[in-house]
Motif scaffolding. Structure first.
Motif, PDB file in Angstrom:
ATOM      1  N   ALA A  90      15.512  43.910  22.342  1.00  0.00           N
ATOM      2  CA  ALA A  90      14.264  43.715  22.969  1.00  0.00           C
ATOM      3  C   ALA A  90      14.688  43.509  24.525  1.00  0.00           C
ATOM      4  O   ALA A  90      15.358  42.508  24.865  1.00  0.00           O
ATOM      5  CB  ALA A  90      13.174  42.616  22.478  1.00  0.00           C
ATOM      6  N   ALA A  91      13.970  44.245  25.427  1.00  0.00           N
ATOM      7  CA  ALA A  91      14.661  43.975  26.892  1.00  0.00           C
ATOM      8  C   ALA A  91      13.551  45.056  27.538  1.00  0.00           C
ATOM      9  O   ALA A  91      13.098  46.152  27.242  1.00  0.00           O
ATOM     10  CB  ALA A  91      16.015  44.572  27.154  1.00  0.00           C
ATOM     11  N   VAL A 110      16.227  37.623  30.577  1.00  0.00           N
ATOM     12  CA  VAL A 110      16.875  36.314  30.734  1.00  0.00           C
ATOM     13  C   VAL A 110      15.961  35.104  30.016  1.00  0.00           C
ATOM     14  O   VAL A 110      16.488  34.721  29.046  1.00  0.00           O
ATOM     15  CB  VAL A 110      16.961  35.975  32.257  1.00  0.00           C
ATOM     16  CG1 VAL A 110      17.744  34.695  32.262  1.00  0.00           C
ATOM     17  CG2 VAL A 110      17.648  36.930  32.793  1.00  0.00           C
ATOM     18  N   LEU A 111      14.769  34.826  30.490  1.00  0.00           N
ATOM     19  CA  LEU A 111      14.162  33.923  29.721  1.00  0.00           C
ATOM     20  C   LEU A 111      13.788  34.201  28.130  1.00  0.00           C
ATOM     21  O   LEU A 111      14.049  33.223  27.221  1.00  0.00           O
ATOM     22  CB  LEU A 111      12.928  33.568  30.583  1.00  0.00           C
ATOM     23  CG  LEU A 111      13.006  33.087  31.746  1.00  0.00           C
ATOM     24  CD1 LEU A 111      11.601  32.690  32.232  1.00  0.00           C
ATOM     25  CD2 LEU A 111      13.854  31.817  31.997  1.00  0.00           C
ATOM     26  N   GLY A 112      13.519  35.638  27.975  1.00  0.00           N
ATOM     27  CA  GLY A 112      13.190  35.768  26.463  1.00  0.00           C
ATOM     28  C   GLY A 112      14.566  35.657  25.617  1.00  0.00           C
ATOM     29  O   GLY A 112      14.449  35.122  24.357  1.00  0.00           O
ATOM     30  N   THR A 113      15.827  35.935  26.189  1.00  0.00           N
ATOM     31  CA  THR A 113      16.965  36.026  25.466  1.00  0.00           C
ATOM     32  C   THR A 113      17.401  34.300  25.150  1.00  0.00           C
ATOM     33  O   THR A 113      17.802  33.924  24.164  1.00  0.00           O
ATOM     34  CB  THR A 113      18.039  36.478  26.294  1.00  0.00           C
ATOM     35  OG1 THR A 113      17.864  37.992  26.422  1.00  0.00           O
ATOM     36  CG2 THR A 113      19.582  36.233  25.487  1.00  0.00           C
ATOM     37  N   GLN A 114      17.004  33.581  26.295  1.00  0.00           N
ATOM     38  CA  GLN A 114      17.269  32.102  26.263  1.00  0.00           C
ATOM     39  C   GLN A 114      16.280  31.538  25.091  1.00  0.00           C
ATOM     40  O   GLN A 114      16.812  30.618  24.197  1.00  0.00           O
ATOM     41  CB  GLN A 114      16.902  31.353  27.354  1.00  0.00           C
ATOM     42  CG  GLN A 114      17.009  29.646  27.407  1.00  0.00           C
ATOM     43  CD  GLN A 114      15.334  29.498  27.490  1.00  0.00           C
ATOM     44  OE1 GLN A 114      14.957  29.423  28.400  1.00  0.00           O
ATOM     45  NE2 GLN A 114      15.247  28.370  26.839  1.00  0.00           N
ATOM     46  N   PHE A 128      24.519  36.197  15.911  1.00  0.00           N
ATOM     47  CA  PHE A 128      23.505  36.650  17.191  1.00  0.00           C
ATOM     48  C   PHE A 128      24.253  37.755  17.832  1.00  0.00           C
ATOM     49  O   PHE A 128      25.240  37.662  18.338  1.00  0.00           O
ATOM     50  CB  PHE A 128      23.050  35.554  18.001  1.00  0.00           C
ATOM     51  CG  PHE A 128      22.187  35.660  18.980  1.00  0.00           C
ATOM     52  CD1 PHE A 128      20.996  35.380  18.728  1.00  0.00           C
ATOM     53  CD2 PHE A 128      22.435  36.694  19.925  1.00  0.00           C
ATOM     54  CE1 PHE A 128      19.911  35.645  19.798  1.00  0.00           C
ATOM     55  CE2 PHE A 128      21.445  37.021  21.035  1.00  0.00           C
ATOM     56  CZ  PHE A 128      20.103  36.156  20.855  1.00  0.00           C
ATOM     57  N   VAL A 129      23.609  39.026  17.762  1.00  0.00           N
ATOM     58  CA  VAL A 129      24.198  40.211  18.274  1.00  0.00           C
ATOM     59  C   VAL A 129      23.412  40.464  19.434  1.00  0.00           C
ATOM     60  O   VAL A 129      22.062  40.891  19.267  1.00  0.00           O
ATOM     61  CB  VAL A 129      24.287  41.658  17.220  1.00  0.00           C
ATOM     62  CG1 VAL A 129      24.870  42.601  17.963  1.00  0.00           C
ATOM     63  CG2 VAL A 129      25.210  41.060  16.194  1.00  0.00           C
ATOM     64  N   HIS A 130      24.177  40.526  20.455  1.00  0.00           N
ATOM     65  CA  HIS A 130      23.158  40.588  21.797  1.00  0.00           C
ATOM     66  C   HIS A 130      23.526  42.226  22.293  1.00  0.00           C
ATOM     67  O   HIS A 130      24.773  42.247  22.805  1.00  0.00           O
ATOM     68  CB  HIS A 130      23.675  39.569  22.909  1.00  0.00           C
ATOM     69  CG  HIS A 130      22.756  39.789  24.281  1.00  0.00           C
ATOM     70  ND1 HIS A 130      21.525  39.731  24.346  1.00  0.00           N
ATOM     71  CD2 HIS A 130      23.332  39.930  25.414  1.00  0.00           C
ATOM     72  CE1 HIS A 130      21.141  39.979  25.743  1.00  0.00           C
ATOM     73  NE2 HIS A 130      22.356  40.286  26.307  1.00  0.00           N
ATOM     74  N   GLY A 163      22.672  38.496  33.466  1.00  0.00           N
ATOM     75  CA  GLY A 163      22.313  37.092  33.266  1.00  0.00           C
ATOM     76  C   GLY A 163      22.157  36.823  31.611  1.00  0.00           C
ATOM     77  O   GLY A 163      22.796  35.644  31.365  1.00  0.00           O
ATOM     78  N   SER A 164      21.719  37.554  31.027  1.00  0.00           N
ATOM     79  CA  SER A 164      21.369  37.317  29.783  1.00  0.00           C
ATOM     80  C   SER A 164      22.747  37.451  28.789  1.00  0.00           C
ATOM     81  O   SER A 164      22.822  36.827  27.722  1.00  0.00           O
ATOM     82  CB  SER A 164      20.531  38.549  28.823  1.00  0.00           C
ATOM     83  OG  SER A 164      20.844  39.764  29.063  1.00  0.00           O
ATOM     84  N   ASP A 165      23.693  38.655  29.192  1.00  0.00           N
ATOM     85  CA  ASP A 165      24.991  38.544  28.633  1.00  0.00           C
ATOM     86  C   ASP A 165      25.707  37.004  28.665  1.00  0.00           C
ATOM     87  O   ASP A 165      26.318  36.456  27.755  1.00  0.00           O
ATOM     88  CB  ASP A 165      26.027  39.516  29.080  1.00  0.00           C
ATOM     89  CG  ASP A 165      25.457  41.008  28.936  1.00  0.00           C
ATOM     90  OD1 ASP A 165      24.405  41.068  28.395  1.00  0.00           O
ATOM     91  OD2 ASP A 165      26.214  41.704  29.249  1.00  0.00           O
ATOM     92  N   LEU A 166      25.606  36.824  29.832  1.00  0.00           N
ATOM     93  CA  LEU A 166      26.399  35.205  30.290  1.00  0.00           C
ATOM     94  C   LEU A 166      25.792  34.083  29.488  1.00  0.00           C
ATOM     95  O   LEU A 166      26.487  33.255  28.912  1.00  0.00           O
ATOM     96  CB  LEU A 166      26.497  35.050  31.838  1.00  0.00           C
ATOM     97  CG  LEU A 166      27.328  36.230  32.727  1.00  0.00           C
ATOM     98  CD1 LEU A 166      27.051  35.897  34.058  1.00  0.00           C
ATOM     99  CD2 LEU A 166      28.751  36.317  32.123  1.00  0.00           C
TER     100      LEU A 166
END
Length: 333
Positions: A90-91, A110-114, A128-130, A163-166
Motif C-alpha cells: 500500500a502506497a 511514511v506514517l502508514g508504514t509506521q 514483514f516484507v516492505h 523514508g519508509s524503507d529506512l
C-alpha cells in the motif's frame, strides 16, 4: 500460514494475491509453493485500488477483504492480529501527483508504514516484507545500483518511499523485527492503472488518441513484468534474510522514446500520434538495478522477455476495455 497483503487491490498487490491463491496462469514458477491458510487484503480503495482486480479469486474461501486505511491505527491493529506475514504494497506511487502535492505521499508512505510496523511489533508478526522502488536511489549515469548504494531520492514520491524503507529497516535493527525490503524497477503488465506510461499510451492509442512524450525521450528505465516482480517478492518473503534489501529488476533498459516506438508498433500507430511535452520537474535520467544479490541468494531471474510481455500486455488491454474505460472516465482527484 496467514498472510496480510496491504494494497492488495492495486496493480502489483493484486497480482501477488492472485499468485498466492494459485490462479491458473498466475502461479509463479521458480518459487517454493505457498498454500496459505488465509490471505487478507487491506486496501483503502483509493482511485487506483480496484476490487475488480481480485475478481479471479473473489470466490476463494481463503480470501478476506477489508476496506481500510493503513494510517488508521485501530483498523490496522484489528487486521494485523493473527497474521504470520505482512507483505506491504500500500502506497501513493505516482510521481507526477507527488509533485503536485506531497502531503498524501508522506502521510500514507511514511506514517502508514509506521502504523503497520507498530502493529506488527505489538502482535509479534513473523515477517514483514516492505515493497519499495528503485527510485529511492535517485539517478545513475553509468553502471547499476547495488543494495548498499546511498539513497538520493529526487521526487516527493521517492523521498517518502526512502523514508519508509529506512523506518522498516530501523524496526529490524532496534526491535529485532523480521523485516525484508525489496526495491523494484519499472513494472508493467495487466491491471495497471492507466495513469502509468504503458497503460496510458496503449489505451490512448487503442482509442485513436495521442500520447505525451516527456522532454527528449532519452530517460532510461529498466522494465520488469509484474509477474516477475511478484516472483521476486515471494522469494524474499520465503527465503530472504532478515534486515536485508533485495533489488528486483527486469534486465531490459529502454529509453522512453524506444519504449514509445515499441508501443506504437504494437498498436499499429505512427509517430504522428506522439506529442512532445515539457519534461517533468526533477526527472531522473536513468535507473538501473544490479540483481546479483537476489539471483545468487534466492535464485531469482526475470523469466518474461520484454517483447513477449509487452505483446501480452497490449493484448490484455485490447481484450479488457470494460476494465480500463471506466477508470479513464472517472475523476481521480
Amino acid at each position: 500460514m496467514r498472510i496480510l497483503v496491504t494494497g492488495g487491490a492495486g496493480f502489483i498487490g493484486s497480482e501477488y494475491v492472485r499468485m498466492l491463491l494459485g490462479v491458473p496462469g498466475g502461479t509463479a514458477s521458480g518459487v517454493p509453493a505457498v498454500d496459505p491458510a488465509g490471505v487478507t487484503v487491506l486496501d483503502k480503495l483509493t482511485y487506483s485500488g480496484n476490487l475488480a482486480n481480485l475478481d479471479p479469486v473473489r470466490d476463494d474461501p481463503r480470501l478476506r477483504f477489508v476496506q481500510g486505511d493503513i494510517c488508521d491505527a485501530a483498523v490496522v491493529d484489528e487486521v494485523v492480529a493473527g497474521h504470520d506475514v505482512i507483505v506491504h504494497f500500500a502506497a501513493e506511487s505516482h510521481v507526477d501527483r507527488s509533485i503536485a502535492g506531497a502531503a498524501p505521499f508522506v502521510t500514507t508512505n511514511v506514517l502508514g508504514t509506521q502504523t503497520l510496523l507498530d502493529a506488527a511489533l505489538r502482535h509479534g508478526t513473523g515477517r514483514f516484507v516492505h515493497v519499495s522502488t528503485d527510485e529511492v536511489y535517485g539517478s545513475i549515469d553509468e553502471g547499476s545500483w547495488t543494495e548498499t548504494w546511498p539513497l538520493a531520492p529526487n521526487s516527493p514520491y521517492s523521498a517518502s518511499k526512502a523514508g519508509s524503507d529506512l523506518l522498516a529497516l530501523a524496526y529490524h535493527r532496534t526491535h529485532g523485527m523480521d523485516v525484508v525490503v525489496t526495491r523494484c524497477s519499472n513494472n508493467y503488465g495487466p491491471y495497471q492503472f492507466p495513469e502509468k506510461v504503458i497503460p496510458l499510451f496503449v489505451s490512448n492509442l487503442l482509442d485513436g488518441g495521442t500520447v505525451p512524450l516527456y522532454g527528449d525521450g532519452g530517460n532510461i528505465r529498466d522494465w520488469l513484468h509484474v509477474h516477475d516482480h511478484c516472483r521476486g517478492i515471494a522469494l524474499a518473503q520465503q527465503k530472504g534474510r532478515a534486515g536485508e534489501v533485495y533489488n528486483i529488476g527486469g534486465g531490459t533498459e529502454l529509453t522512453n522514446k524506444e519504449l514509445t516506438g515499441l508501443l506504437l508498433e504494437a498498436c499499429g500507430a505512427g509517430w504522428d500520434r506522439v506529442v512532445p511535452v515539457t519534461d517533468r520537474k526533477g526527472h531522473d535520467r536513468r535507473y538501473s538495478l544490479d540483481i546479483t544479490k537476489i539471483n545468487q541468494e534466492l535464485g531469482y531471474a526475470p523469466s518474461i522477455d520484454l517483447t513477449d510481455g509487452l505483446a501480452q500486455t497490449v493484448q490484455w488491454y485490447r481484450d479488457n476495455r470494460a476494465w480500463w474505460e471506466p477508470l479513464k472516465a472517472a475523476p481521480t482527484a
